[in-house]
Design an enzyme around this catalytic site. Structure first.
Site, PDB file in Angstrom:
ATOM      1  N   GLU A  57       0.817  -1.216   0.000  1.00 52.95           N
ATOM      2  CA  GLU A  57       0.000   0.000   0.000  1.00 52.95           C
ATOM      3  C   GLU A  57       0.855   1.272   0.000  1.00 52.95           C
ATOM      4  OE1 GLU A  57      -3.055   0.253  -0.782  1.00 52.95           O
ATOM      5  OE2 GLU A  57      -3.253  -1.914  -0.888  1.00 52.95           O
ATOM      6  N   TYR A 140      -7.107   6.627   3.207  1.00 47.16           N
ATOM      7  CA  TYR A 140      -7.182   5.627   2.145  1.00 47.16           C
ATOM      8  C   TYR A 140      -6.303   4.416   2.474  1.00 47.16           C
ATOM      9  CZ  TYR A 140      -6.592   3.316  -2.333  1.00 47.16           C
ATOM     10  OH  TYR A 140      -6.549   2.366  -3.314  1.00 47.16           O
ATOM     11  N   ASP A 158     -10.289   6.629  -3.065  1.00 46.00           N
ATOM     12  CA  ASP A 158      -9.471   7.711  -3.631  1.00 46.00           C
ATOM     13  C   ASP A 158     -10.223   8.266  -4.842  1.00 46.00           C
ATOM     14  OD1 ASP A 158      -9.216   5.793  -5.564  1.00 46.00           O
ATOM     15  OD2 ASP A 158      -7.027   5.687  -5.502  1.00 46.00           O
TER      16      ASP A 158
END
Ligand code: SF4
Length: 382
Positions: A57, A140, A158
């Site tokens: 991520e 996010y 997002d």
């Protein structure tokens, strides 16, 4: 479930762009996406250990999956556990991100690994709000990690996910508007609540990322191959590209910079940047313009220009090359002071271990070509 159809809440929901029935429509689309994503190959999340998801991520922040994949694999080979990453030098971690852009995240990932080891007993936290408190993790990324690694029913939203939901619901959401991001997150999480245990929220978040990157693209979406077209109102009306609403185009400020690749012995003079942009990466001798070059016993050649586009600005860089005679001695312990900045001579082998942004790697290649072609000194003699 956090929301219901309580009539008293409708005016507020309407203000936020949420209508009755949105969550049910999105839940129907999510149910289809759960089947679709199970047949997709998502190589970079082959083993979903919390640490691997954390690294993935961070690397996916502002980078496409196919670009980050080789970096991700090298990174996990170098530091297979959060303890190994915490024990690594920050410089090595930054070097592992060299070429990916947005280098600050590498420093944040290193800090986050240290915090996880020191404060959380070397376990990546499962709670999205705890994840949010770690360096470099926004809402996010926190929700992506919590849902993918731990199955929490939270939505990772997002601008790309806003685009997909704006089209599915045919709503005038704006990609980078916080209120619209919040509204989309609320709708998605209400849909998760409606679906209960029938889907894994992490799978759906991954499916939305994948769908937005490969099918529901900003322009010319591939609706004929879209698994959720039966649930898409914009597709039904044929006006997909009207959604999301486009903000007026904003021009990025342009900065002109000049750099001198100053070679001596078998290395170059470089400094570690302290500025927030490209922080902790290395750069060559920076000059406001070549006219500001210091009095050095060398001839500078213009070797090329690079336009480097950052997320919020553009650098137009011109590069010069000069070689100092080996007999030129610095009085200040080998440190070359130019203006208020200090540059250190670093050997070429050592330079390979240091993080340089891609524009400086390009400049090094220009310098190599210049020397190979034995270019005649042109302008900029000083
Ligand atoms: Fe996007 Fe087209 Fe799919 Fe709608 S049908 S979600 S516009 S790709």
């Amino acid at each position: 479930m956090k929301r219901n159809n309580d009539a008293k809440r409708l005016p507020k929901d309407a203000e936020n762009g949420i209508s009755d029935g949105d969550a049910a429509q999105i839940a129907a689309a999510f149910a289809v996406l759960a089947d679709w994503v199970s047949g997709r190959e998502l190589v970079f999340r082959d083993e979903r250990t919390p640490y691997r998801v954390l690294v993935a991520e961070f690397m996916l922040q502002q980078t496409q999956a196919k670009t980050m994949l080789p970096y991700y694999q090298r990174f996990l080979s170098a530091w297979p556990t959060v303890q190994a990453l915490a024990a690594a030098s920050k410089e090595d971690v930054l070097a592992a991100f060299a070429g990916l852009g947005y280098y600050r995240r590498a420093g944040y990932l290193h800090e986050t690994a240290n915090r996880i080891v020191r404060v959380h007993g070397s376990r990546v936290p499962a709670d999205p709000d705890t994840l949010l408190s770690l360096p470099g993790i926004g809402r996010y990324t926190a929700n992506a990690i919590a849902s993918i690694a731990f199955g929490k029913r939270v939505a990772a939203v997002d601008g790309n996910v806003v685009r997909v939901l704006a089209r599915l619901l045919r709503k005038p959401f704006r990609r980078s508007n916080q209120q619209d991001l919040n509204a989309v997150r609320t709708i998605a999480e209400d849909a998760f609540a409606l679906l209960g245990d029938t889907v894994h929220a992490g799978d759906i978040n991954e499916a939305l990322m994948d769908l937005s990157a490969t099918i529901c693209k900003p322009t010319s979406p591939l609706c004929s191959t879209c698994p959720v077209r039966a649930h898409c109102l914009a597709f039904a009306h044929g006006d997909q590209e009207k959604y999301p609403l486009k903000p007026p185009a904003k021009e990025k400020p342009v900065t002109t910079v000049s750099y001198l690749l100053l070679e001596q012995h078998n290395g170059f003079y470089v400094r570690r940047r302290r500025e927030s942009l490209l922080k902790d990466t290395y750069e060559f001798v920076r000059l406001a313009s070549i006219e500001d070059a210091p009095e050095l016993p060398a001839i500078a050649l213009s070797i090329g220009k690079v336009t480097h586009v950052f997320s919020h600005r553009v650098w137009k860089a011109e590069f010069f090359y000069a070689r100092l005679p080996d007999t030129f001695v610095q009085e200040n312990d080998g440190v070359l002071r130019i203006g208020s900045l200090d540059y250190h001579l670093v050997g070429k082998e050592q330079m390979k271990q240091l993080p340089f942004a891609s524009l400086f790697k390009t400049a090094l290649e220009y310098a190599r070509q210049t020397k190979t072609q034995n270019m005649t000194p042109a302008a900029n003699e000083h």
